[in-house]
Design a protein around this motif. Structure first.
Motif, PDB file in Angstrom:
ATOM      1  N   PRO A  34       0.349  -1.842  24.441  1.00  0.00           N
ATOM      2  CA  PRO A  34       1.520  -2.415  23.770  1.00  0.00           C
ATOM      3  C   PRO A  34       1.441  -3.936  23.653  1.00  0.00           C
ATOM      4  O   PRO A  34       1.872  -4.504  22.650  1.00  0.00           O
ATOM      5  N   GLU A  35       0.868  -4.571  24.633  1.00  0.00           N
ATOM      6  CA  GLU A  35       0.784  -6.038  24.578  1.00  0.00           C
ATOM      7  C   GLU A  35      -0.212  -6.499  23.509  1.00  0.00           C
ATOM      8  O   GLU A  35       0.020  -7.470  22.801  1.00  0.00           O
ATOM      9  N   VAL A  36      -1.322  -5.781  23.427  1.00  0.00           N
ATOM     10  CA  VAL A  36      -2.306  -6.104  22.384  1.00  0.00           C
ATOM     11  C   VAL A  36      -1.669  -5.870  21.010  1.00  0.00           C
ATOM     12  O   VAL A  36      -1.809  -6.683  20.090  1.00  0.00           O
ATOM     13  N   ALA A  37      -0.936  -4.757  20.884  1.00  0.00           N
ATOM     14  CA  ALA A  37      -0.284  -4.441  19.611  1.00  0.00           C
ATOM     15  C   ALA A  37       0.707  -5.531  19.223  1.00  0.00           C
ATOM     16  O   ALA A  37       0.760  -5.949  18.056  1.00  0.00           O
ATOM     17  N   ASN A  38       1.463  -6.016  20.172  1.00  0.00           N
ATOM     18  CA  ASN A  38       2.427  -7.080  19.876  1.00  0.00           C
ATOM     19  C   ASN A  38       1.758  -8.324  19.301  1.00  0.00           C
ATOM     20  O   ASN A  38       2.248  -8.930  18.356  1.00  0.00           O
ATOM     21  N   VAL A  39       0.641  -8.700  19.905  1.00  0.00           N
ATOM     22  CA  VAL A  39      -0.094  -9.875  19.426  1.00  0.00           C
ATOM     23  C   VAL A  39      -0.576  -9.641  17.999  1.00  0.00           C
ATOM     24  O   VAL A  39      -0.485 -10.514  17.125  1.00  0.00           O
ATOM     25  N   LEU A  40      -1.093  -8.439  17.736  1.00  0.00           N
ATOM     26  CA  LEU A  40      -1.620  -8.135  16.406  1.00  0.00           C
ATOM     27  C   LEU A  40      -0.486  -8.103  15.374  1.00  0.00           C
ATOM     28  O   LEU A  40      -0.612  -8.655  14.278  1.00  0.00           O
ATOM     29  N   LEU A  41       0.625  -7.451  15.743  1.00  0.00           N
ATOM     30  CA  LEU A  41       1.753  -7.347  14.813  1.00  0.00           C
ATOM     31  C   LEU A  41       2.338  -8.724  14.505  1.00  0.00           C
ATOM     32  O   LEU A  41       2.698  -9.021  13.366  1.00  0.00           O
ATOM     33  N   ALA A  42       2.367  -9.576  15.530  1.00  0.00           N
ATOM     34  CA  ALA A  42       2.848 -10.950  15.317  1.00  0.00           C
ATOM     35  C   ALA A  42       1.904 -11.698  14.364  1.00  0.00           C
ATOM     36  O   ALA A  42       2.323 -12.635  13.683  1.00  0.00           O
ATOM     37  N   GLY A  43       0.665 -11.274  14.309  1.00  0.00           N
ATOM     38  CA  GLY A  43      -0.313 -11.891  13.418  1.00  0.00           C
ATOM     39  C   GLY A  43      -0.395 -11.185  12.068  1.00  0.00           C
ATOM     40  O   GLY A  43      -1.360 -11.359  11.335  1.00  0.00           O
ATOM     41  N   ASN A  44       0.593 -10.350  11.772  1.00  0.00           N
ATOM     42  CA  ASN A  44       0.698  -9.692  10.471  1.00  0.00           C
ATOM     43  C   ASN A  44      -0.365  -8.613  10.248  1.00  0.00           C
ATOM     44  O   ASN A  44      -0.714  -8.277   9.118  1.00  0.00           O
ATOM     45  N   VAL A  45      -0.905  -8.081  11.354  1.00  0.00           N
ATOM     46  CA  VAL A  45      -1.926  -7.026  11.243  1.00  0.00           C
ATOM     47  C   VAL A  45      -1.247  -5.666  11.082  1.00  0.00           C
ATOM     48  O   VAL A  45      -0.265  -5.373  11.774  1.00  0.00           O
ATOM     49  N   GLN A  46      -1.741  -4.862  10.150  1.00  0.00           N
ATOM     50  CA  GLN A  46      -1.280  -3.485   9.976  1.00  0.00           C
ATOM     51  C   GLN A  46      -2.042  -2.602  10.947  1.00  0.00           C
ATOM     52  O   GLN A  46      -3.272  -2.698  11.045  1.00  0.00           O
ATOM     53  N   LEU A  47      -1.325  -1.704  11.634  1.00  0.00           N
ATOM     54  CA  LEU A  47      -1.980  -0.806  12.592  1.00  0.00           C
ATOM     55  C   LEU A  47      -1.875   0.636  12.089  1.00  0.00           C
ATOM     56  O   LEU A  47      -0.781   1.096  11.745  1.00  0.00           O
ATOM     57  N   ILE A  48      -2.997   1.325  12.053  1.00  0.00           N
ATOM     58  CA  ILE A  48      -3.001   2.737  11.664  1.00  0.00           C
ATOM     59  C   ILE A  48      -3.367   3.529  12.907  1.00  0.00           C
ATOM     60  O   ILE A  48      -4.510   3.485  13.364  1.00  0.00           O
ATOM     61  N   CYS A  49      -2.394   4.218  13.472  1.00  0.00           N
ATOM     62  CA  CYS A  49      -2.522   4.734  14.841  1.00  0.00           C
ATOM     63  C   CYS A  49      -2.587   6.257  14.907  1.00  0.00           C
ATOM     64  O   CYS A  49      -1.930   6.952  14.130  1.00  0.00           O
ATOM     65  N   ASP A  50      -3.307   6.757  15.893  1.00  0.00           N
ATOM     66  CA  ASP A  50      -3.283   8.197  16.182  1.00  0.00           C
ATOM     67  C   ASP A  50      -1.994   8.486  16.976  1.00  0.00           C
ATOM     68  O   ASP A  50      -1.301   7.541  17.417  1.00  0.00           O
ATOM     69  N   PRO A  51      -1.634   9.758  17.166  1.00  0.00           N
ATOM     70  CA  PRO A  51      -0.349  10.057  17.829  1.00  0.00           C
ATOM     71  C   PRO A  51      -0.145   9.359  19.172  1.00  0.00           C
ATOM     72  O   PRO A  51       0.923   8.751  19.379  1.00  0.00           O
TER      73      PRO A  51
END
Lengths: 454, 454
Positions: free
Chosen positions: B277-294
Motif C-alpha cells: 500500500p505504501e508503494v502504491a501511494n507513492v505511485l498514485l501520487a506520481g500519477n501512475v496508473q495501476l493495473i492490479c490482480d485481485p
C-alpha cells in the motif's frame, strides 16, 4: 505444427530454467554418470549400431548411399567407442565456461556491475550421420549448462535412440532434469522447432552450406552455422620453395575431406617457372589432381622433363572452378599478378574460413592477414591447423562459418553468452534520478574480480 | 530485386574491403572531418529539417502521425544539434575497439596464434524517426571500422539526405571511401538488401518487437535486434520499504517511454498489507496508473484512508495485462507467493531485458540474479540503469534484446567480431603432419600480448 515438437521444446526450456540454481559441479557429475550408463549399455548399443550398418549396406549396394557413410556410421571400428567415452571425461575435466567475469565496474559508491558468462538456454543442434556426435554434443551442452535438442543423421537412428536413452538415464541419477538432452529423428520435427523462438535460443547446424542456408532462411532464431570451407593458399613473390612444397602438400593431402583442407592455390605470376613447377611435382607425385588456369597449365606443359601424371592429373579450369570445395585430392590453381589481387580473389571466391600466405616478407604477411576477410589467416602454416583442439580449446563444437558470436574453431566459449548482474549496497538502494547535471556523476571505477560475489 | 539495392550493397562491401589496410587513426580523422562538414552545412540541414517538420505537422493534424513524433523529428530544439556534433567527438575519443588480442598461444616453437578483435564488415542498420541517429550510428560504424547502410524513419528523409551528404563529404576528405556510409530511404530497398547475404554481414534493427521479428523472419543474415523491454521489479519478502518506494518510483517515472522503464511489479504475498500500500501511494501520487490482480487490488480498496486516485488510477488486470509493454505511466501489478514463482513469472512474461529484486536477503538476491533469464538482473537498483553510458561504455549502439554476440546495453564492442592470425617463424614453416601420436605435441603456451606483432 506437430504438438510433439512443441512439447519437446517446452520441456527443454523448462529443463534449462530449472537447472539455473543447480551448481555447475552437478554438470560434471552428470557427465560421469552418462559415461557409466553408456559403458553399462555397450552391448545393446553396438547391436543397434550393427542393425543401422546392415540397413545402410543395403542402401549403399543399391547406390542410394555413399560407401564413406558406412565408415562414419560404424561405432565399433578402431577405438571409436573408447574415444567416445574418453571424450566425455575430457569435456568434464575442462574449466567451467560459465560464471566468468569479463567486465566489472563500480558505477557509484556501493553500486557494482558485473558482466558474467552464462549458458545460452536451449540449443537445437543438427548434424551428420556419425552417431558418436550425439554423445559429444550432449557432453558439450551439459558442460556449458545448456539444454539441447539433437538431430543426427537418419541412418544412425537405431544407435542414436539407445545413446539418447543412456544419456537420459545418466541425467536421471543427478539433480539435473532428464529432459536436459533430448533427441529427435525427423526433418518435420526440425521444421516445427525452427518456428518456436519462444523456447529455442540458438540453432547450430553442422553440415553443408545448403543445410545452413536453408535453416537460416526458415527461422527467426539465431543460427551459428558450421558449413564447408573453401580455403586458399597464396604463394607470394617472396615465397620460400621448401615451405611452399611442405605446406601446400600438407594442406591438401593430410585429410582432404576436412573443411580446413586447401582447395585453391594462388601462384604469384613471378613464380610460374620457378616455384610453381616444383610444387606441382610434389602434388602430382602425391596423386593430387590439378585444375589449372592457362598460365599455370602452360608452365607445366613446358617443363622439361614433363611432370609425371601430366596427362591424367592436370586439367583446364573454367569459370566455376574457383568456387568449388573439392573435399578430395583435387586442387584448383590460378596465377595472379599481386598480393592485392590475391586478397581480392580470396575474399570473392573463398568461404571466409582459413587462408594462408607463404612469404618471406613481413609487410606482405601483415597485409594478407589484415586484408583477407576470413576467420583464420596464416603465415607459412598449413590450413589444417584450423581446429579447436589444435588452437588449445581442449574440445571443439565445430568451425563456425558465420561472423558473429563465435567465429572459426569454437570451443566451449561458443556455447555461452553473458549477462549483467548489478547490486546496490547503499542503504537506500540506487536510483537513476540521483545522477545527472548538478547531481551525482558515474564513477566507473574498474573492479578486479574473477567471479560475481553474490 | 532492385538493382539499386544490389549496387549499394556491393559498394558497401568494396568500401569495407578497401578500408582494411588503412590505419585505424584515419577513422578518427574521418569523424573530425564529418563534424566539420556538418558544422559548415548547419543552415541547410536545419532548413531541410524545418521542411520535414512542416510535412509531419500536416500528418499529425490529420491524425496519421502521433504528436510525440514531432519532438523526435525536431533537430533544432534544445541542444540537440550541438549534442549531435559533440557525440561525434566523444565517439572519436573512445579507445579503438579493433586490434585487441583476447587469446594468444604458442602451438609449437615458433608457431604463434592470436585471436584479435576486428570489424564485422557491412552493417545494415534500421531505426526510427530521430534524424540525429544517422550521425550517431555513422560515427559508431566508422569508429569500429565497419561500412554501413542506414535506413531512418521516412518522416526525416529530407534531413537525413543532407546529413548523409555531409557524412560522405567528410569521408571524401580522408583515405576512406566516401561510400563507407550510405543511406537508403525506402522499405523496398530494405527488403532487397535483406536477401544479399554475400554483401551484408549483420542487420541491426532498432524499433518494435514486430520490426525485429519481421526482419529475422525475412533474412539469412545474422540479426542483432534492439526491441522494447518488458522489465519487472520483484518486491521480495524481505524488501526494505524505503528502497521499494524509491526504486519502483524511479524505475516507472524517470522516463516512462524508455525500454528500461519498469512495466510489471511483482509483490510477495506477505507484503500485501504492509509495503505494497505504501508503494502504491507513492505511485498514485506520481500519477501512475495501476493495473492490479485481485489480491493487490483488494489490498488497496481495504486501505484506511483510501489512497487518492483509487477510482481513477486503479484498474483490474486480465490475462493479457502482464504481456503488455506500457511505455507510459502505467504499471501492471501482481501478487505471488514466492521467489521461485516470481522468477518463473518473469521468465514467462518478461522480455529478458532488465529485471530487479528488492530484497535484504543475500541468498534471494543471488537466486534471483541467477534464475532470471534476462540480460540485466539487479539487486536494489532502478531498472533505468540499463544503458551503455551508465554501464561505462562511453557510447551506446543500443540495448540488444537477443541472446548471442552482444546482449543488453551494447557499446562499440558489439560492432566488432574477431579473427585468428597465425604465423610460423620456423625455417621450414609448420605442417600438421608433424604432430600426433609418436610425433610432436602441441605446447599451448599462453603468450602475453595486447596486440598482434605482425
Amino acid at each position: 505444427m506437430s504438438s510433439g515438437a512443441a512439447d519437446i521444446a517446452k520441456l527443454a526450456k523448462t529443463a534449462f530454467q530449472n537447472s539455473q540454481l543447480i551448481p555447475s559441479s552437478e554438470r560434471v557429475t552428470a557427465l560421469h554418470s552418462i559415461r557409466t550408463e553408456l559403458h553399462a549399455r555397450k552391448d545393446a548399443i553396438l547391436e543397434a549400431n550393427k542393425e543401422d550398418l546392415e540397413a545402410a549396406q543395403v542402401e549403399v549396394k543399391s547406390g542410394r548411399l555413399s560407401q564413406s557413410l558406412l565408415s562414419r556410421l560404424d561405432l565399433v571400428q578402431g577405438d571409436k567407442w573408447d574415444s567416445m567415452l574418453q571424450g566425455i571425461l575430457d569435456v568434464a575435466a575442462l574449466p567451467d565456461p560459465t560464471g566468468r567475469v569479463s567486465y566489472a565496474t563500480e558505477l557509484d559508491d556501493g553500486l557494482e556491475l558485473y558482466r558474467v558468462s552464462c549458458s545460452i538456454g536451449v540449443l537445437l543442434v543438427i548434424f551428420e550421420a556419425r552417431p558418436e556426435v550425439v554423445v559429444n554434443i550432449a557432453a558439450l551442452a551439459i558442460k556449458s549448462g545448456n539444454a539441447a535438442i539433437l538431430k543426427g543423421g537418419k541412418e544412425s537412428n537405431r544407435t542414436t535412440r539407445l545413446l539418447s536413452q543412456a544419456i537420459s538415464a545418466g541425467l536421471a541419477k543427478t539433480s539435473l532434469p532428464d529432459t536436459y538432452i533430448q533427441t529427435i529423428e525427423t526433418r518435420a520435427e526440425v521444421s516445427s522447432l525452427l518456428a518456436l523462438d519462444q523456447y529455442i535460443d540458438l540453432v547450430i547446424p553442422r553440415g553443408s552450406k545448403d543445410l545452413v542456408r536453408t535453416i537460416q532462411q526458415n527461422t527467426r532464431i539465431s543460427v551459428i552455422g558450421h558449413a564447408d570451407g573453401l580455403c586458399s593458399i597464396y604463394l607470394d613473390e617472396s615465397a620460400d620453395l621448401e615451405k611452399a612444397k611442405r605446406i601446400v602438400f600438407d594442406s591438401k593431402t593430410n585429410y582432404p575431406s576436412a573443411c580446413n583442407a586447401v582447395e585453391t592455390l594462388i601462384v604469384h605470376e613471378s613464380l610460374l617457372t620457378t616455384i610453381w613447377p616444383e610444387v606441382a611435382n610434389v602434388l602430382l607425385a602425391g596423386n593430387v589432381q590439378l585444375i589449372c588456369d592457362p598460365p599455370t597449365l602452360t608452365a607445366l606443359t613446358m617443363m622439361v622433363p614433363q611432370p609425371q601424371n601430366l596427362n591424367t592429373h592436370v586439367k583446364s579450369s573454367d569459370a566455376e572452378t574457383y568456387d568449388i570445395e573439392h573435399i578430395s585430392l583435387t586442387l584448383s590453381v590460378v596465377a595472379l599478378p599481386s598480393l592485392s589481387s590475391a586478397t581480392e580473389f580470396i575474399n570473392l571466391h573463398g568461404s571466409h574460413h582459413t587462408d594462408c600466405i607463404i612469404t618471406e616478407s613481413e609487410p606482405n604477411a601483415s597485409a594478407f592477414c589484415q586484408g583477407v576477410d576470413s576467420s583464420s589467416t596464416y603465415v607459412n602454416a598449413s590450413t589444417r591447423f584450423a581446429d579447436g583442439f589444435r588452437y588449445g580449446f581442449g574440445t571443439e563444437v565445430g568451425i563456425a562459418t558465420g561472423r558473429i558470436h563465435a567465429r572459426g574453431p569454437v570451443g566451449l566459449e561458443g556455447l555461452v553468452t553473458y549477462k549483467y548482474k548489478m547490486r546496490s549496497k547503499d542503504k537506500a538502494g540506487h536510483i537513476v534520478g540521483e545522477f545527472g547535471l548538478g547531481k551525482k556523476e558515474y564513477s566507473h571505477k574498474i573492479i578486479s574480480a574473477t567471479s560475481v560475489p553474490f
